[in-house]
Write a protein that holds these residues in place. Structure first.
Motif, PDB file in Angstrom:
ATOM      1  N   SER A  77       8.399  -9.647  -0.906  1.00  0.00           N
ATOM      2  CA  SER A  77       8.014  -8.233  -0.943  1.00  0.00           C
ATOM      3  C   SER A  77       8.412  -7.599  -2.275  1.00  0.00           C
ATOM      4  O   SER A  77       7.674  -6.776  -2.815  1.00  0.00           O
ATOM      5  N   VAL A  78       9.554  -8.003  -2.820  1.00  0.00           N
ATOM      6  CA  VAL A  78       9.995  -7.496  -4.126  1.00  0.00           C
ATOM      7  C   VAL A  78       9.037  -7.983  -5.212  1.00  0.00           C
ATOM      8  O   VAL A  78       8.638  -7.217  -6.088  1.00  0.00           O
ATOM      9  N   TRP A  79       8.678  -9.250  -5.144  1.00  0.00           N
ATOM     10  CA  TRP A  79       7.748  -9.816  -6.117  1.00  0.00           C
ATOM     11  C   TRP A  79       6.405  -9.087  -6.069  1.00  0.00           C
ATOM     12  O   TRP A  79       5.853  -8.713  -7.105  1.00  0.00           O
ATOM     13  N   LEU A  80       5.910  -8.845  -4.873  1.00  0.00           N
ATOM     14  CA  LEU A  80       4.636  -8.133  -4.720  1.00  0.00           C
ATOM     15  C   LEU A  80       4.721  -6.706  -5.248  1.00  0.00           C
ATOM     16  O   LEU A  80       3.799  -6.222  -5.908  1.00  0.00           O
ATOM     17  N   CYS A  81       5.831  -6.038  -4.985  1.00  0.00           N
ATOM     18  CA  CYS A  81       5.991  -4.660  -5.475  1.00  0.00           C
ATOM     19  C   CYS A  81       6.139  -4.619  -6.990  1.00  0.00           C
ATOM     20  O   CYS A  81       5.730  -3.642  -7.627  1.00  0.00           O
ATOM     21  N   GLN A  82       6.705  -5.656  -7.573  1.00  0.00           N
ATOM     22  CA  GLN A  82       6.768  -5.728  -9.039  1.00  0.00           C
ATOM     23  C   GLN A  82       5.356  -5.840  -9.617  1.00  0.00           C
ATOM     24  O   GLN A  82       5.026  -5.174 -10.591  1.00  0.00           O
ATOM     25  N   ILE A  83       4.559  -6.694  -9.009  1.00  0.00           N
ATOM     26  CA  ILE A  83       3.164  -6.814  -9.451  1.00  0.00           C
ATOM     27  C   ILE A  83       2.465  -5.468  -9.289  1.00  0.00           C
ATOM     28  O   ILE A  83       1.759  -5.000 -10.191  1.00  0.00           O
ATOM     29  N   ALA A  84       2.676  -4.824  -8.142  1.00  0.00           N
ATOM     30  CA  ALA A  84       2.059  -3.523  -7.874  1.00  0.00           C
ATOM     31  C   ALA A  84       2.489  -2.486  -8.901  1.00  0.00           C
ATOM     32  O   ALA A  84       1.677  -1.700  -9.388  1.00  0.00           O
TER      33      ALA A  84
ATOM     34  N   TYR B   8       0.834  -1.202   0.000  1.00  0.00           N
ATOM     35  CA  TYR B   8       0.000   0.000   0.000  1.00  0.00           C
ATOM     36  C   TYR B   8       0.873   1.259   0.000  1.00  0.00           C
ATOM     37  O   TYR B   8       0.644   2.185  -0.791  1.00  0.00           O
ATOM     38  N   ASN B   9       1.868   1.307   0.877  1.00  0.00           N
ATOM     39  CA  ASN B   9       2.755   2.480   0.951  1.00  0.00           C
ATOM     40  C   ASN B   9       3.531   2.684  -0.346  1.00  0.00           C
ATOM     41  O   ASN B   9       3.731   3.814  -0.789  1.00  0.00           O
ATOM     42  N   PHE B  10       3.961   1.593  -0.960  1.00  0.00           N
ATOM     43  CA  PHE B  10       4.665   1.668  -2.241  1.00  0.00           C
ATOM     44  C   PHE B  10       3.756   2.296  -3.305  1.00  0.00           C
ATOM     45  O   PHE B  10       4.157   3.219  -4.024  1.00  0.00           O
ATOM     46  N   LEU B  11       2.527   1.822  -3.384  1.00  0.00           N
ATOM     47  CA  LEU B  11       1.577   2.345  -4.367  1.00  0.00           C
ATOM     48  C   LEU B  11       1.148   3.768  -4.042  1.00  0.00           C
ATOM     49  O   LEU B  11       0.935   4.571  -4.949  1.00  0.00           O
ATOM     50  N   LEU B  12       1.043   4.090  -2.773  1.00  0.00           N
ATOM     51  CA  LEU B  12       0.705   5.447  -2.378  1.00  0.00           C
ATOM     52  C   LEU B  12       1.796   6.417  -2.818  1.00  0.00           C
ATOM     53  O   LEU B  12       1.515   7.502  -3.335  1.00  0.00           O
TER      54      LEU B  12
ATOM     55  N   SER C  75       1.497   6.663  -6.727  1.00  0.00           N
ATOM     56  CA  SER C  75       0.307   7.316  -7.267  1.00  0.00           C
ATOM     57  C   SER C  75      -0.014   8.656  -6.616  1.00  0.00           C
ATOM     58  O   SER C  75      -0.619   9.508  -7.246  1.00  0.00           O
ATOM     59  N   GLY C  76       0.362   8.817  -5.357  1.00  0.00           N
ATOM     60  CA  GLY C  76       0.016  10.034  -4.641  1.00  0.00           C
ATOM     61  C   GLY C  76      -1.458  10.102  -4.270  1.00  0.00           C
ATOM     62  O   GLY C  76      -1.955  11.134  -3.850  1.00  0.00           O
ATOM     63  N   SER C  77      -2.168   8.994  -4.413  1.00  0.00           N
ATOM     64  CA  SER C  77      -3.606   8.965  -4.131  1.00  0.00           C
ATOM     65  C   SER C  77      -3.932   7.765  -3.248  1.00  0.00           C
ATOM     66  O   SER C  77      -3.618   6.619  -3.609  1.00  0.00           O
ATOM     67  N   GLU C  78      -4.594   8.034  -2.126  1.00  0.00           N
ATOM     68  CA  GLU C  78      -4.981   6.942  -1.236  1.00  0.00           C
ATOM     69  C   GLU C  78      -5.978   6.004  -1.911  1.00  0.00           C
ATOM     70  O   GLU C  78      -5.898   4.782  -1.745  1.00  0.00           O
ATOM     71  N   ASP C  79      -6.906   6.554  -2.666  1.00  0.00           N
ATOM     72  CA  ASP C  79      -7.919   5.730  -3.339  1.00  0.00           C
ATOM     73  C   ASP C  79      -7.280   4.792  -4.363  1.00  0.00           C
ATOM     74  O   ASP C  79      -7.599   3.609  -4.416  1.00  0.00           O
ATOM     75  N   ILE C  80      -6.394   5.351  -5.175  1.00  0.00           N
ATOM     76  CA  ILE C  80      -5.721   4.536  -6.196  1.00  0.00           C
ATOM     77  C   ILE C  80      -4.847   3.485  -5.522  1.00  0.00           C
ATOM     78  O   ILE C  80      -4.846   2.319  -5.917  1.00  0.00           O
ATOM     79  N   ALA C  81      -4.114   3.884  -4.490  1.00  0.00           N
ATOM     80  CA  ALA C  81      -3.242   2.945  -3.780  1.00  0.00           C
ATOM     81  C   ALA C  81      -4.056   1.801  -3.185  1.00  0.00           C
ATOM     82  O   ALA C  81      -3.649   0.636  -3.268  1.00  0.00           O
ATOM     83  N   GLU C  82      -5.192   2.119  -2.612  1.00  0.00           N
ATOM     84  CA  GLU C  82      -6.044   1.089  -2.011  1.00  0.00           C
ATOM     85  C   GLU C  82      -6.574   0.129  -3.073  1.00  0.00           C
ATOM     86  O   GLU C  82      -6.527  -1.089  -2.915  1.00  0.00           O
ATOM     87  N   GLU C  83      -7.064   0.692  -4.166  1.00  0.00           N
ATOM     88  CA  GLU C  83      -7.600  -0.132  -5.259  1.00  0.00           C
ATOM     89  C   GLU C  83      -6.528  -1.038  -5.853  1.00  0.00           C
ATOM     90  O   GLU C  83      -6.734  -2.235  -6.047  1.00  0.00           O
ATOM     91  N   LEU C  84      -5.358  -0.459  -6.121  1.00  0.00           N
ATOM     92  CA  LEU C  84      -4.290  -1.240  -6.750  1.00  0.00           C
ATOM     93  C   LEU C  84      -3.657  -2.238  -5.785  1.00  0.00           C
ATOM     94  O   LEU C  84      -3.169  -3.290  -6.210  1.00  0.00           O
ATOM     95  N   THR C  85      -3.689  -1.938  -4.491  1.00  0.00           N
ATOM     96  CA  THR C  85      -3.202  -2.908  -3.502  1.00  0.00           C
ATOM     97  C   THR C  85      -4.063  -4.161  -3.543  1.00  0.00           C
ATOM     98  O   THR C  85      -3.543  -5.286  -3.543  1.00  0.00           O
ATOM     99  N   GLN C  86      -5.371  -3.969  -3.610  1.00  0.00           N
ATOM    100  CA  GLN C  86      -6.277  -5.121  -3.671  1.00  0.00           C
ATOM    101  C   GLN C  86      -6.067  -5.923  -4.957  1.00  0.00           C
ATOM    102  O   GLN C  86      -6.016  -7.156  -4.919  1.00  0.00           O
TER     103      GLN C  86
END
Length: 156
Positions: free
Chosen positions: A54-61, A16-20, A23-34
């Motif tokens: 964690s690296v594998w997950l962040c690559q997917i993210a 979530y923090n990586f995507l936040l 993206s700079g958006s909590e909504d986008i980070a939440e959606e893309l985390t799921q």
């Protein structure tokens, strides 16, 4: 299933923090985390263990985020903030036609720029790892990558 629940609980906040940050958006980070964890769940058997989970997950993210950006560009042609959206060099690398153009440019790029760019983008090594390979400082690796990127962009 039990193991995936542990992975989810342990790495949810990191993804979530990586995507936040991306993206700079909590909504986008939440959606893309799921969607990241959904993809990870569906492909858990493909995880080879050659890197940290964690690296594998962040690559997917990261791929989910780039796909989201391409979709948004296709729909509206600008960022959520209303500014024109421009693909980064790393995102262009995902597109096959751009890959060919970048490889052609890389082929004639002088060393160490060619190797540093390749290690950073294709091998996804950190600046710290690249600096160790060359026996140089981390700053040297960052500057060399930046210069290589500028050379490629100029020729594109």
């Amino acid at each position: 299933m039990q193991d995936f629940e542990k992975v989810y609980v342990e790495y949810l906040r990191d993804v979530y923090n990586f995507l936040l940050k991306l993206s700079g958006s909590e909504d986008i980070a939440e959606e893309l985390t799921q969607s990241t964890f959904s993809i990870a769940f569906e492909n858990m058997e493909k995880f080879r263990g050659t890197c940290k989970i964690s690296v594998w997950l962040c690559q997917i993210a990261k791929h989910e985020y780039f796909a989201h950006c391409r979709k948004q560009k296709h729909i509206v042609g600008e960022t959520a903030g209303g500014e024109p959206w421009e693909e980064s060099l790393e995102e262009k690398f995902i597109d096959h036609a751009e890959q060919i153009r970048i490889h052609e440019i890389l082929h004639v790029l002088p060393e160490p720029y060619k190797e540093v760019f390749t290690l950073r983008v294709m091998a996804e090594l950190s600046y710290k790892d690249i600096s160790r390979l060359f026996g140089k400082s981390e700053s040297w690796a960052r500057v060399t990558y930046y210069r290589a990127k500028c050379m490629i962009i100029e020729q594109l």
